[in-house]
Design an enzyme around this catalytic site. Sequence first.
Site, mmCIF file in Angstrom:
data_model
loop_
_atom_site.group_PDB
_atom_site.id
_atom_site.type_symbol
_atom_site.label_atom_id
_atom_site.label_comp_id
_atom_site.label_asym_id
_atom_site.label_seq_id
_atom_site.Cartn_x
_atom_site.Cartn_y
_atom_site.Cartn_z
ATOM 1 C CG ASP A 12 -1.903 1.197 1.598
ATOM 2 O OD1 ASP A 12 -1.720 2.506 0.661
ATOM 3 O OD2 ASP A 12 -2.557 1.195 2.549
ATOM 4 C CB VAL A 35 -3.582 4.368 -5.767
ATOM 5 C CG1 VAL A 35 -3.961 5.252 -6.924
ATOM 6 C CG2 VAL A 35 -2.606 4.385 -5.026
ATOM 7 C CG ASP A 36 -7.241 10.305 -6.543
ATOM 8 O OD1 ASP A 36 -6.879 10.460 -6.023
ATOM 9 O OD2 ASP A 36 -8.064 11.134 -7.762
ATOM 10 N N GLY A 121 -5.443 0.476 -13.161
ATOM 11 C CA GLY A 121 -6.580 -0.078 -12.627
ATOM 12 C C GLY A 121 -7.644 0.415 -12.989
ATOM 13 C CE1 TYR A 123 -9.333 6.739 -14.506
ATOM 14 C CE2 TYR A 123 -7.471 8.466 -15.902
ATOM 15 C CZ TYR A 123 -8.769 8.709 -15.183
ATOM 16 O OH TYR A 123 -9.413 9.433 -14.470
#
Length: 172
Positions: A12, A35-36, A121, A123
């Site tokens: 992570d 992740v954002d 991911g 996208y």
Amino acid sequence: METGQIKVIQGDITRLNVDAIVNAANSRLLGGGGVDGAIHRAAGPELLEACREIGGCPTGEARLTPGFRLPATHVIHTVGPVWNGGRYGEPQLLASCYTQSLNIARDNNFSSVAFPNISTGIYGYPKQQAAEIAISTVKNYLRDHNFSAEITFVCFDQENYAIYQALLNKVG
Ligand code: AR6
């Protein structure tokens, strides 16, 4: 696993204590999933405020904020391309994310930077192709700019981790 200044780990990215972690953001820079979302949750609401002040970021570019409550000192927000089959400039835009993020790192004398697997991911960028671009762009950048920061590729999923390990084990 380590190859010179480039290493790959599985984990992570929000846990890393580095000068900058890179966020795979969207062009509004107002948070999202993947992740954002994890970075915004870990950094706290000040990050959203800082992003709001920046006012957005075009695909292929990057912007810098503090890391706020993250262990990382800074966040470099970059906007990867949405995969549309590969004939819409996706490879160049993805490479540009890595290059522009490293430009920011170099301008700020950062000595450690961690990247997620941008665009792979939500996208939908094919993971193998994205990894080849990520690794070759970073390797060439470090060589061409004589930049000696430690770069960590942080893979969240096992598939990306295996791809990165295989590519970084190759000579060259
Ligand atoms: N640490 C490291 N990597 C992670 C983490 C984490 N905590 N969580 C997910 N990943 P994605 P994108 C991996 O979808 O494809 C957002 O909504 C994940 O497994 O986060 O560039 C933005 O706001 C994958 O390998 O980003 C945009 O709208 C990689 O991070 C959009 O998603 C990237 O997956 C950007 O899509």
